[in-house]
Structure formats: structure tokens, C-alpha cells
Design an enzyme around this catalytic site. Structure first.
Site, PDB file in Angstrom:
ATOM      1  N   GLY A  43      -3.417 -17.257  14.020  1.00  0.00           N
ATOM      2  CA  GLY A  43      -2.412 -17.213  12.975  1.00  0.00           C
ATOM      3  C   GLY A  43      -2.547 -15.963  12.126  1.00  0.00           C
ATOM      4  O   GLY A  43      -2.141 -14.890  12.550  1.00  0.00           O
ATOM      5  N   SER A 115      -7.215 -14.145  18.710  1.00  0.00           N
ATOM      6  CA  SER A 115      -6.214 -13.521  17.857  1.00  0.00           C
ATOM      7  C   SER A 115      -6.771 -13.402  16.433  1.00  0.00           C
ATOM      8  O   SER A 115      -7.826 -12.809  16.240  1.00  0.00           O
ATOM      9  CB  SER A 115      -4.914 -14.314  17.922  1.00  0.00           C
ATOM     10  OG  SER A 115      -3.835 -13.586  17.427  1.00  0.00           O
ATOM     11  N   TRP A 116      -6.100 -13.971  15.421  1.00  0.00           N
ATOM     12  CA  TRP A 116      -6.679 -13.960  14.075  1.00  0.00           C
ATOM     13  C   TRP A 116      -8.068 -14.602  14.085  1.00  0.00           C
ATOM     14  O   TRP A 116      -8.964 -14.178  13.343  1.00  0.00           O
ATOM     15  CB  TRP A 116      -5.771 -14.681  13.083  1.00  0.00           C
ATOM     16  CG  TRP A 116      -6.522 -15.106  11.850  1.00  0.00           C
ATOM     17  CD1 TRP A 116      -6.914 -16.359  11.501  1.00  0.00           C
ATOM     18  CD2 TRP A 116      -7.021 -14.242  10.812  1.00  0.00           C
ATOM     19  NE1 TRP A 116      -7.613 -16.346  10.320  1.00  0.00           N
ATOM     20  CE2 TRP A 116      -7.698 -15.054   9.877  1.00  0.00           C
ATOM     21  CE3 TRP A 116      -6.961 -12.868  10.582  1.00  0.00           C
ATOM     22  CZ2 TRP A 116      -8.307 -14.546   8.732  1.00  0.00           C
ATOM     23  CZ3 TRP A 116      -7.576 -12.348   9.446  1.00  0.00           C
ATOM     24  CH2 TRP A 116      -8.232 -13.185   8.529  1.00  0.00           C
ATOM     25  N   ASP A 267      -1.312  -8.168  27.225  1.00  0.00           N
ATOM     26  CA  ASP A 267      -1.309  -8.387  25.784  1.00  0.00           C
ATOM     27  C   ASP A 267      -0.876  -7.086  25.111  1.00  0.00           C
ATOM     28  O   ASP A 267      -1.524  -6.045  25.259  1.00  0.00           O
ATOM     29  CB  ASP A 267      -2.706  -8.796  25.317  1.00  0.00           C
ATOM     30  CG  ASP A 267      -2.739  -9.281  23.880  1.00  0.00           C
ATOM     31  OD1 ASP A 267      -1.950  -8.760  23.065  1.00  0.00           O
ATOM     32  OD2 ASP A 267      -3.554 -10.162  23.567  1.00  0.00           O
ATOM     33  N   HIS A 295      -0.953 -12.641  25.774  1.00  0.00           N
ATOM     34  CA  HIS A 295      -1.659 -13.094  24.570  1.00  0.00           C
ATOM     35  C   HIS A 295      -1.642 -14.618  24.530  1.00  0.00           C
ATOM     36  O   HIS A 295      -0.930 -15.238  23.749  1.00  0.00           O
ATOM     37  CB  HIS A 295      -0.970 -12.507  23.337  1.00  0.00           C
ATOM     38  CG  HIS A 295      -1.746 -12.671  22.062  1.00  0.00           C
ATOM     39  ND1 HIS A 295      -2.828 -11.890  21.750  1.00  0.00           N
ATOM     40  CD2 HIS A 295      -1.586 -13.530  21.016  1.00  0.00           C
ATOM     41  CE1 HIS A 295      -3.309 -12.244  20.562  1.00  0.00           C
ATOM     42  NE2 HIS A 295      -2.558 -13.245  20.105  1.00  0.00           N
TER      43      HIS A 295
END
Length: 315
Positions: A43, A115-116, A267, A295
Site C-alpha cells: 500500500g 511493495s510498500w 514490474d 508486480h
């Protein structure tokens, strides 16, 4: 025992410096005597899901999942009409992790994030390297401005029609500046018609820039859209609350921590070289590039690499 069977669920409260007491939801699953691991969702704002359990052998791991501040089952929720994000920063999240580790009596744990979640894992590990046994990361990011600029503006030439709609979701006078900051302003507007449209526009762009995956199903829920968009823009407009480039500059602190860094060849975050820069700055890390994967953790080749990594580190 099948992967993902929960053995315990509980809540913990983490007090911020302003006197408020947000509740951070967490749960533990797997073997109570197994190797500790913590999952860090993306996120910011997606919340943890039961699917994160499936990357671990439940006979060998004690897996901790938690919803980062403001999302999932944590409260107060960023999807409420009037949300206060002032006590929601990277420093707060790292402190929440340390409080949870101490509460559960864990000396060291494996960090698993994407990711985050990879940004948060890297920041935590650089600040608390003696509390990390191994790391398994995917969809690699380090929280740099260049990475978020790529996602909000740089990919406009790759997806021009979708980007034009995304750009036009903010007032005309804000379209040439920081789009994350511009979106945050309208996302925090008290008028539901304004903030709900902004959330839908932001999430439509998020779907557009991951063409290798189907639309994110959680975006179908208005409260989720609003919380997700508010949290992402809150963090991105503030440079993830980090000194720009600090994660790469301090990656040498992780030299003693074994790690698998998994990245899909499709990605789009690869366009500025983040995976290679991170692997180069982190002695002993193993970068695995997975062909024909974007991703996402859902593609089978990515799942095989991630499960292979946790199986390898289980001992």
C-alpha cells in the site's frame, strides 16, 4: 496441517505521542514454537490478508500478521469520513512493530514484505538489525521520491489515456505539481462526493499501471478505496517520511542478514533500476528476477520463489 490455519487472533493497542491510542490489529498463526516471521503488507493501506499465511510452512513457522495503522481491522480507520492521519508515519509503524515483537516475546523474526511492505521491512531492519533473522522481499521499493514520481507521473507516457484521466482528477491548478499531494487534498475533503470520486480515480490509476494483473478486487469497496488512497497519498506526498535515498545509503547495515529479493521482470518499478541498486548496496543479498511476472505475488512463478525462500530459511 494446511498452510494458513490460524491458531490465535488478538488485538494490541499502540499509543501515539499525541495521546491518542490507535488499535493495531494482529494475529498469530502456524506453530506456536516455530520460527518467528512477520508479514508486512503493501500500500500503504491494503491491510493483511489470509493469503499472506500461505507462503509459510505452518509446521515450521510462527507467523505474525498485522494491519498497519489506519487500515484493515486497525482503528481509527482511514476510510472513515473524517480521518486524522497525523499519527500515521513510518516512524509510528516501525515503533508498532517493535512493540508487537516485544509483546509476543520474540527475540528475532524473519521479515516478509512486498511493495510498500518491502520499504517498511528495509527501514525496520536498518534501525533494528539485531532483531532480524532473514528477509524475503518482492515488488522491491525503497521509498525514494524517484520511485513514487515514476508511479504518479513517469508512467504517463506508457499509459497516456489512463494518466490523462488520473491527472484530471485533481483541480487544474494542481496538475503540474506533486500529484500525490494534490490527490490527498481532495481525498481529505469532507464532501463525500469529492473524496469518493478522488478515491475511485486514484485506484483506477493503480489498476492501470499493473497491466499484468486483473483489477484489484478490494477496490470494489468504497471504504477500502478511500482508506487506501488516503494512506498512499499521505505517505508518498511526504517522501514516505524518510530522508530521500536513506534506505539505499544505509543498506550496508544489512550485510549480515540473509535475504531473497524477488522481482518480476515485467514490474514497471524496474524502469529506474531499484532492484539492482538495492542488491548492489546490500552485500550477501540474492536478487531473483522472475520472467514474465509483474508486480504481484499471485503469479505461480513468484509464489514458488517466495515459498522456496521461506522453506530454505525455516531451518
Amino acid at each position: 496441517m494446511p498452510r494458513g490455519r490460524a491458531l490465535a487472533t488478538a488485538r494490541a493497542a499502540s499509543r501515539s505521542g499525541d495521546g491518542l491510542a490507535p488499535l493495531v490489529y494482529w494475529e498469530v498463526c502456524g506453530n506456536p514454537d516455530g520460527k518467528p516471521a512477520v508479514t508486512l503488507h503493501g500500500g500503504p493501506g491494503t491491510g493483511c490478508s489470509t493469503g499472506l499465511r500461505r507462503y509459510f510452512d505452518p509446521a515450521k513457522y510462527r507467523v505474525v500478521l498485522f494491519d498497519q495503522r489506519g487500515c484493515g481491522r486497525s482503528t481509527p480507520h482511514a476510510g472513515e469520513p473524517e480521518a486524522d492521519l497525523s499519527a500515521n508515519t513510518t516512524d509510528h509503524l516501525v515503533a508498532d512493530m517493535e512493540r508487537l515483537r516485544e509483546h509476543l516475546g520474540i527475540e528475532k523474526w524473519l521479515l516478509f514484505g512486498g511493495s510498500w511492505g518491502s520499504v517498511l521491512a528495509l527501514v525496520y531492519a536498518e534501525r533494528h538489525p539485531d532483531r532480524v533473522s532473514e528477509m524475503v522481499l518482492m515488488g522491491l521499493a525503497t521509498g525514494r521520491r524517484s520511485e513514487t514520481d515514476l508511479l504518479t507521473r513517469g508512467l504517463g507516457g506508457v499509459f497516456p489515456e489512463a494518466w490523462a484521466k488520473f491527472r484530471d482528477g485533481v483541480p487544474e491548478e494542481d496538475r503540474d505539481g506533486d500529484l500525490a499531494a494534490a490527490y490527498l487534498k481532495v481525498l481529505m475533503d469532507p464532501d463525500p462526493a469529492v473524496h469518493e470520486k478522488a478515491a475511485a480515480d486514484w485506484c483506477a490509476w493503480e489498476d492501470a499501471i499493473i497491466p499484468t494483473s486483473p483489477p484489484y478486487k478490494s477496490f470494489e469497496t468504497a471504504k477500502f478505496r478511500l482508506a487506501f488512497a488516503r494512506l498512499v497519498t499521505h505517505y508518498w506526498s511526504q517522501g514516505s517520511f524518510l530522508d530521500d535515498g536513506v534506505v539505499l545509503r544505509e543498506a550496508g547495515k544489512l550485510a549480515h542478514i540473509p535475504a531473497v529479493l524477488a522481482e518480476g521482470s515485467l514490474d514497471l518499478g524496474n524502469l529506474i533500476g531499484t532492484p539492482w541498486e538495492l542488491a548492489h548496496a546490500w552485500p550477501g543479498s540474492e536478487l531473483v528476477i522472475i520472467d514474465e511476472v509483474g508486480h504481484s505475488t499471485q503469479d505461480e512463478p513468484m509464489r514458488e520463489v517466495l515459498i522456496g525462500a521461506t522453506d530454505r530459511f525455516a531451518s
